[in-house]
Design a protein around this motif. Sequence first.
Motif, PDB file in Angstrom:
ATOM      1  N   ASN A 489       0.813  -1.209   0.000  1.00  0.00           N
ATOM      2  CA  ASN A 489       0.000   0.000   0.000  1.00  0.00           C
ATOM      3  C   ASN A 489       0.847   1.260   0.000  1.00  0.00           C
ATOM      4  O   ASN A 489       0.575   2.208  -0.725  1.00  0.00           O
ATOM      5  CB  ASN A 489      -0.925   0.026   1.226  1.00  0.00           C
ATOM      6  CG  ASN A 489      -2.240  -0.639   0.924  1.00  0.00           C
ATOM      7  OD1 ASN A 489      -2.813  -0.411  -0.120  1.00  0.00           O
ATOM      8  ND2 ASN A 489      -2.708  -1.462   1.837  1.00  0.00           N
ATOM      9  N   ILE A 491       3.884   1.573  -1.031  1.00  0.00           N
ATOM     10  CA  ILE A 491       4.574   1.690  -2.323  1.00  0.00           C
ATOM     11  C   ILE A 491       3.599   2.222  -3.380  1.00  0.00           C
ATOM     12  O   ILE A 491       3.946   3.085  -4.186  1.00  0.00           O
ATOM     13  CB  ILE A 491       5.137   0.308  -2.741  1.00  0.00           C
ATOM     14  CG1 ILE A 491       6.309  -0.077  -1.850  1.00  0.00           C
ATOM     15  CG2 ILE A 491       5.556   0.324  -4.210  1.00  0.00           C
ATOM     16  CD1 ILE A 491       7.549   0.754  -2.035  1.00  0.00           C
ATOM     17  N   ALA A 492       2.359   1.700  -3.362  1.00  0.00           N
ATOM     18  CA  ALA A 492       1.377   2.123  -4.368  1.00  0.00           C
ATOM     19  C   ALA A 492       1.100   3.620  -4.270  1.00  0.00           C
ATOM     20  O   ALA A 492       0.797   4.274  -5.264  1.00  0.00           O
ATOM     21  CB  ALA A 492       0.094   1.326  -4.218  1.00  0.00           C
ATOM     22  N   ARG A 494       3.308   5.840  -3.472  1.00  0.00           N
ATOM     23  CA  ARG A 494       4.541   6.612  -3.713  1.00  0.00           C
ATOM     24  C   ARG A 494       5.165   6.195  -5.043  1.00  0.00           C
ATOM     25  O   ARG A 494       6.104   5.419  -5.080  1.00  0.00           O
ATOM     26  CB  ARG A 494       5.550   6.322  -2.590  1.00  0.00           C
ATOM     27  CG  ARG A 494       5.155   6.898  -1.251  1.00  0.00           C
ATOM     28  CD  ARG A 494       6.117   6.472  -0.173  1.00  0.00           C
ATOM     29  NE  ARG A 494       5.846   7.173   1.054  1.00  0.00           N
ATOM     30  CZ  ARG A 494       4.808   6.935   1.841  1.00  0.00           C
ATOM     31  NH1 ARG A 494       3.950   5.990   1.513  1.00  0.00           N
ATOM     32  NH2 ARG A 494       4.631   7.633   2.941  1.00  0.00           N
TER      33      ARG A 494
ATOM     34  N   ARG B 299       1.266  -2.430 -10.201  1.00  0.00           N
ATOM     35  CA  ARG B 299       1.342  -1.404  -9.149  1.00  0.00           C
ATOM     36  C   ARG B 299      -0.047  -0.955  -8.712  1.00  0.00           C
ATOM     37  O   ARG B 299      -0.295   0.216  -8.446  1.00  0.00           O
ATOM     38  CB  ARG B 299       2.184  -0.217  -9.628  1.00  0.00           C
ATOM     39  CG  ARG B 299       2.931   0.440  -8.478  1.00  0.00           C
ATOM     40  CD  ARG B 299       4.149   1.181  -8.953  1.00  0.00           C
ATOM     41  NE  ARG B 299       4.845   1.787  -7.825  1.00  0.00           N
ATOM     42  CZ  ARG B 299       6.119   2.108  -7.818  1.00  0.00           C
ATOM     43  NH1 ARG B 299       6.881   1.874  -8.861  1.00  0.00           N
ATOM     44  NH2 ARG B 299       6.682   2.654  -6.768  1.00  0.00           N
ATOM     45  N   GLN B 300      -0.996  -1.902  -8.704  1.00  0.00           N
ATOM     46  CA  GLN B 300      -2.308  -1.633  -8.131  1.00  0.00           C
ATOM     47  C   GLN B 300      -2.316  -2.242  -6.729  1.00  0.00           C
ATOM     48  O   GLN B 300      -1.388  -2.942  -6.342  1.00  0.00           O
ATOM     49  CB  GLN B 300      -3.400  -2.298  -8.978  1.00  0.00           C
ATOM     50  CG  GLN B 300      -3.459  -1.769 -10.398  1.00  0.00           C
ATOM     51  CD  GLN B 300      -4.217  -2.689 -11.333  1.00  0.00           C
ATOM     52  OE1 GLN B 300      -4.469  -3.840 -11.029  1.00  0.00           O
ATOM     53  NE2 GLN B 300      -4.558  -2.159 -12.499  1.00  0.00           N
ATOM     54  N   THR B 301      -3.367  -1.965  -5.968  1.00  0.00           N
ATOM     55  CA  THR B 301      -3.491  -2.653  -4.685  1.00  0.00           C
ATOM     56  C   THR B 301      -4.894  -3.227  -4.580  1.00  0.00           C
ATOM     57  O   THR B 301      -5.801  -2.835  -5.309  1.00  0.00           O
ATOM     58  CB  THR B 301      -3.309  -1.699  -3.479  1.00  0.00           C
ATOM     59  OG1 THR B 301      -4.257  -0.653  -3.601  1.00  0.00           O
ATOM     60  CG2 THR B 301      -1.919  -1.160  -3.422  1.00  0.00           C
TER      61      THR B 301
END
Lengths: 591, 591
Positions: A489, A491-492, A494, B299-301
Amino acid sequence: MKRFSVASYLPILDWGRTYSARTLTGDLVAAVIVTIMLIPQSLAYALLAGLPPVVGLYASILPLLIYALFGTSRTLAVGPVAVVSLMTAAAVSEVAAPGSAEYVAAAALLALISGAMLLVLGLFRLGFIANLLSHAVISGFITASGILIAVSQLKHILGVSAGGRNLVEIVVSISGTLGQINVHTLAIGMVSVGFLFWVRTGLKPLLMKTGLSPFVAGLVSRAGPVIAVAVSILAVLTFDLADKGVRIVGEIPAGLPPLHLPMIDMSLVLGLIGPAALISVIGFVESVSVAQTLAAKRRQTITPNQELVGLGAANIASAFSGGYPVTGGFARSVVNFDAGAETPAAGAFTAIGIALASLFLTPLLYFLPIATLAATIIVAVLSLVDFAALKRTWAYSRHDFAAMITTIVVTLAVGVEAGVVTGVGLSIALLLWRTSRPHIAIVGQVPGTEHFRNVKRHEVVTDPRILSLRIDESLNFANARTIEDFILNEIAQRPSVRHLVLQCTAVNEIDGSALESLELIMHRLSDQGIALHLSEVKGPVMDRLKRASFLEHLTGGVYLTHYQAMAALAVGFAGEACPPDRSARASEPHS
Amino acid sequence: MKRFSVASYLPILDWGRTYSARTLTGDLVAAVIVTIMLIPQSLAYALLAGLPPVVGLYASILPLLIYALFGTSRTLAVGPVAVVSLMTAAAVSEVAAPGSAEYVAAAALLALISGAMLLVLGLFRLGFIANLLSHAVISGFITASGILIAVSQLKHILGVSAGGRNLVEIVVSISGTLGQINVHTLAIGMVSVGFLFWVRTGLKPLLMKTGLSPFVAGLVSRAGPVIAVAVSILAVLTFDLADKGVRIVGEIPAGLPPLHLPMIDMSLVLGLIGPAALISVIGFVESVSVAQTLAAKRRQTITPNQELVGLGAANIASAFSGGYPVTGGFARSVVNFDAGAETPAAGAFTAIGIALASLFLTPLLYFLPIATLAATIIVAVLSLVDFAALKRTWAYSRHDFAAMITTIVVTLAVGVEAGVVTGVGLSIALLLWRTSRPHIAIVGQVPGTEHFRNVKRHEVVTDPRILSLRIDESLNFANARTIEDFILNEIAQRPSVRHLVLQCTAVNEIDGSALESLELIMHRLSDQGIALHLSEVKGPVMDRLKRASFLEHLTGGVYLTHYQAMAALAVGFAGEACPPDRSARASEPHS
């Protein structure tokens, strides 16, 4: 690891070598005082366990001798105690009719099973199992037991017949019999309770005023129950109260305990095995706690695993001599210590004192009213009730408070076994819950130093291309996924991050699940072009990581200090356009 | 904490706003490919669950539509999966006769209960419960399930009738029926298995040699099961195999799933509630793991708690439309992702594809041999079996290995539910055991620095009047007594000690039990004239300690750094005769 030695299993070989006339004197004096205290207690606790009074005496002879051989505490006074007696009543009344010969036999069998369990735990050095009982659960359980015991004895004070295994049942049962109250019994009971309370609080100061030393005054006031017993016997004789409906102890068979194999019935064993486990663990925890407190006062130590052996052997001895489960008692051990006991021989001398009582004193106890014994129990157990602990615990830890109050409520409302099991289950669940939510701090550099601190608590600088996290917990299966979620989360949120550095200062262990999670995190980061680095990994954790392939394909590096990691990564950015520093606080609107 | 918002419970409001022609194309292509893959899978997994094949189709329509509304993963393909189908068979066959209408109704009820549980966990944000399943337990469980499933399908390959809930029962049952093997069935089964294995390993390289791109070759080779289905239907028709004892699927009612309230029988609910809990948690863990892996690639969450809502709603939808428990499938989700699915709409389109198949394709499946479906299951689940994980885990962690092998053995020998429960119980027990034995280092000063290190690992200096300990673990009820024992033993061995300093660098929490232990330690040390000091206590721990009375009567001080503590205590000794330093190593013969 210590090597095996016979002496470690037979502590008497240690203290026996230095036994002297001086230690003998101390032990003898203590034994006389403890014997006087133990006679009414052993009768009363047997009553509480639903057993004939003589069983209490039997449980106070051979077990004490055997504990003197195997126990490591020099001053622990083993024998019947209130909480274990209550648990015995709860367990045995499930499998046998109170008052029957089977009931007595089942109580001995319970001691045998419990003793065998303690012995096995001790021989295999498994004492850590007792750790599962948190202070909160024990404290709650002892408080609830004290209330249950006191309320269960009310029927003897009132002179009515009532039963019940929990507070609700007991209160309902007693309230249905209020019409049958025996006023003579009530009078003896009330006077005894009042006298014993006064002895606890008022006698010692009074004796000190008469010139006795505080020490002697304290010991004499311990004889209160004996005085109550003697006076109430005289009262029964004088006023013919036995004919007026006052229940008396009646004939206690004189003589030493009969030695015989306890009856072993497999269906009984199966019915008693669960309660025996609880009795073993609770008895052990209470006993060790007293023993350690007293040992520390003289800078001695005890060996908890050998205590398991000692208590196990004592319980087996109790089973073979017509007794019931025993353990180290708090009040008695303190008296033993204060009266000058130097070695476990004091316990052996106490056993001889009780044996003499069994041989010659039992006819005198014929007219002893049950109400007086009930009064000694009530006064003794109310000191176990500690509601202040609830308040203290609430202030310090909501989780411990939850475990404590749950134990109290379930013990009172359902019963002793359900109370302990629920409390332990809740403690473990809450521990796992806390473990599953580790504190994770995003850290930044304290300007001008090599230190890194939480961006939320300190003014620090961070690099938008590097995310530094400090996980304040060992990594294990309970928190592995939480950490995965947290990292992915962050990382997503930033998009500029190209390096993740985990500062492992507080990571004492990484288990297999956490290692898998680290691998997953690394692969997921790698898919996004982000490298994973570690800093300040502890020696033992590093040793372990080297046994897996994780480090071989780690996308980043492992750095001795977090500062070195940041310095090395900053070099990698040299010449790039990105600004080197920014205020972390300003760039963290939430998280 | 995030504020409540409708969008967080209805992710479609988020991705729906930006839906475009480009995303539509990606979703449609993925849906077509997944539909082709899902038709034989849904029939086969229904068979594995002991249900009529049409139930598999039903479970692949409404649940997919509903997940598209509530799920947070953009590419997860929900529907029947192997492990959950096996668990459904285990659970439902306990409460209803296989083949009966009650069995089908009970499977739908199981989906309803499981869905309700997932929904409640999601709405109350209780997803952390899944953390209790360690990687080791899941990995072991999946491996054992793969073996169990493959072996359970052998009867369909052999054309015999057999049963059994665990490996032993299945093998015994099958070996008793070997005389009844149907050679035609065996031929179809063996050829199908062989073909499908070849498709998995050999088809893709072959297609690539013909000039197809690896991507297209990969997708085409996913159609292997459809080819096997088509060819085996033709074989049955051509050679009249149905008359020769080859079991076929038979009539599948054409049409959309019937919408109705599942039959709710309280005694059934009670019988299914335990299995439903396990199915929920295992289905959730597997599903979230796939969803996270795929999300991270772009790069999703995903939001695990909202995934609970999505899966819960999907299962409830399954229950209302004649289905059975569903979750996110690994292989299908990867295909969906690779084929270009951009949003959950791809799942909705797949649902439409399966609905069309239910309406128009079922007559074609009349002659489909059961043996072919069994072959697709066997080939699919053998990829779940991962014995290499055992070796990897053994190398890294004996505890994880124990949990893994226990889960495998119990799952195979007793059954799926017993396997998971035993594995989880053992994981928790081992975690508590590790917690109960913290690493405690006696530390000394690295000469000439302000650093303190373990006396066993480093050349450091110590003061015989000060004992410095660093406890590498949070302090809680599981280790409080171990720490008491350790400290009192060390003190008993060091008569010259007058100060104990606990360096709390690695202490992330002190719970109520540990606080009681610290109080006890302090009192016992105080009885011996030793003061207790703390150093480097973390901020949150210190905040908490201030809520208790411990610090007020602390016999020593609290120091910011360990160096400051040692300096302050050394000042206190100024002018005394004792030597200031000595080598720690020389004075520590053992410990």
